[in-house]
Design a protein around this motif. Structure first.
Motif, short mmCIF file in Angstrom:
data_model
loop_
_atom_site.label_atom_id
_atom_site.label_comp_id
_atom_site.label_asym_id
_atom_site.label_seq_id
_atom_site.Cartn_x
_atom_site.Cartn_y
_atom_site.Cartn_z
N CYS B 13 0.84 -1.21 0.00
CA CYS B 13 0.00 0.00 0.00
C CYS B 13 0.88 1.26 0.00
O CYS B 13 0.56 2.25 -0.67
CB CYS B 13 -0.91 0.02 1.23
SG CYS B 13 -2.00 -1.40 1.34
N HIS B 35 -2.12 -5.29 -7.25
CA HIS B 35 -2.22 -5.02 -5.81
C HIS B 35 -3.61 -4.45 -5.47
O HIS B 35 -4.27 -4.93 -4.54
CB HIS B 35 -1.13 -4.03 -5.37
CG HIS B 35 -1.32 -3.57 -3.95
ND1 HIS B 35 -0.78 -4.23 -2.87
CD2 HIS B 35 -2.02 -2.54 -3.44
CE1 HIS B 35 -1.14 -3.62 -1.76
NE2 HIS B 35 -1.89 -2.57 -2.08
N CYS B 39 -6.59 -5.46 -2.82
CA CYS B 39 -6.41 -4.71 -1.57
C CYS B 39 -7.61 -3.80 -1.31
O CYS B 39 -7.80 -2.80 -2.00
CB CYS B 39 -5.12 -3.89 -1.63
SG CYS B 39 -4.88 -2.88 -0.16
N CYS B 42 -6.56 -0.05 -0.46
CA CYS B 42 -6.24 0.82 -1.60
C CYS B 42 -7.49 1.15 -2.41
O CYS B 42 -7.62 2.25 -2.94
CB CYS B 42 -5.16 0.19 -2.48
SG CYS B 42 -3.50 0.36 -1.78
ZN LIG Z 1 -3.05 -1.61 -0.70
#
Ligand SMILES: [Zn+2]
Lengths: 218, 121
Positions: B13, B35, B39, B42
């Protein structure tokens, strides 16, 4: 960045006939478009510039107030900005929006003013400083009120160090391009972007915090 | 023993902090996209940056309280630059000037009367 090349927003013009109820300045001026007024002002017609001031000074003051966070400073900045604009009308290029041009002058005057004040008072907060007041109970999703959100944003902007405040106000609120911001603030474009990202992160953390961020100082 | 061929380090992150702040709508490079897709933090951060951007844009259209004397003060500055007296006298100033003029008239009148009295005496 996708929005870098976006055309700057026109200065918001509000034509309100009640602002000139006695018709002192003549209907030809109050009915004129901004482009016409600018042409006439450039040609030396003082009354045309007065009409421009009448229509634009509220927006110019709004920008100055957001940049300086001080009403008296904002008044001084706006007066200085219009004087500079008036004196350099002959250098105004018609291909630019007058509003954008005026915003740039306001930004430059505000930058000078806040620089002077900082040197005078030695009061600038360091960039990594924390906000004096954190608001752990704050959650915009619980306060859907737009006015409340606007007040929180304005407060968070006011609390930013001037160097961060100026770039985010000029870029994200008033939509000036990066190169214009850098030029008026006397910094490089990359420095302007770094400041902008830092300012956005601070505002995001304060106004739209993620879980776990609420108690953190920014 | 470590392998000699470097393997790409997965993004965290923290690696995306600047990228998301720069433009939450930008098309991310492949590692960042991988990612963010996995995530939630995020994703939430991107959504909040979008909200922030919309909210900041909206500020430009909100009026601020402006002192009604500001326009007049700007005109005074321009008049001074033009080297002329202001033609505009706002209401509050007109009242003040009117009062001053009336007071000056009274003083002149009183002075004349006193002078007249002295001459007569
Ligand atoms: Zn992240």
């Amino acid at each position: 960045m996708a929005d870098v090349t976006a055309a700057p927003r026109r200065l918001r013009i509000v034509t309100n006939p009640s602002r000139n109820p006695d018709g002192v300045h003549g209907s030809n001026l109050s009915d004129a478009t901004m482009d016409e007024l600018v042409l006439r002002a450039v040609a030396g017609e003082r009354e045309a510039f007065d009409e421009i001031v009448r229509r634009t000074h509220r927006d110019a003051f709004g920008l100055a107030l957001r940049l300086t966070s001080d009403e008296e400073d904002a008044r001084d900045v706006v007066q200085e900005a219009y004087l500079r604009a008036y004196r350099s009308l002959d250098r105004f290029r018609g291909d630019a929006q007058f509003g954008t041009w005026l915003y740039r002058i306001v930004a430059n005057c505000a930058s000078t003013a806040t620089g002077k004040r900082r040197r005078h008072r030695h009061e600038e907060l360091p960039d990594e400083s924390t906000f004096a007041e954190t608001r752990p109970d704050h959650d915009p999703s619980l306060h859907a009120d737009v006015v409340d959100l606007r007040d929180q944003l304005d407060g968070a902007i006011r609390d930013l160090p001037p160097r961060l405040r100026s770039v985010i106000v000029l870029r994200d609120v008033y939509d000036l391009p990066h190169d214009a911001i850098a030029e008026e603030l006397g910094i490089t474009v990359s420095a302007a972007k770094v400041r902008l990202h830092r300012a956005r992160r601070r505002l995001r953390e304060r106004v739209f915090p993620l879980p776990g961020e609420e108690l953190h100082a920014i | 023993m470590r392998s000699e061929t470097p393997t790409p380090t997965p993004l965290t992150c923290v690696d995306l902090l600047d990228e998301l702040a720069a433009d939450p709508d930008a098309v991310l490079a492949a590692p960042a996209r991988v990612h963010v897709a996995e995530c939630l933090r995020c994703q939430a951060e991107m959504a909040n940056y979008r909200r922030l951007r919309r909210s900041l844009r909206a500020l430009a259209g909100t009026p601020v309280a402006v002192d009604p004397t500001l326009e007049h003060d700007i005109q005074l500055v321009l008049d001074a630059h033009d080297g002329r007296l202001s033609r505009r006298v706002p209401g509050y100033a007109a009242a003040t000037l009117g009062g001053l003029a009336a007071a000056a008239g009274v003083i002149v009148l009183a002075t004349r009367q006193r002078r007249g009295a002295r001459l007569a005496g």
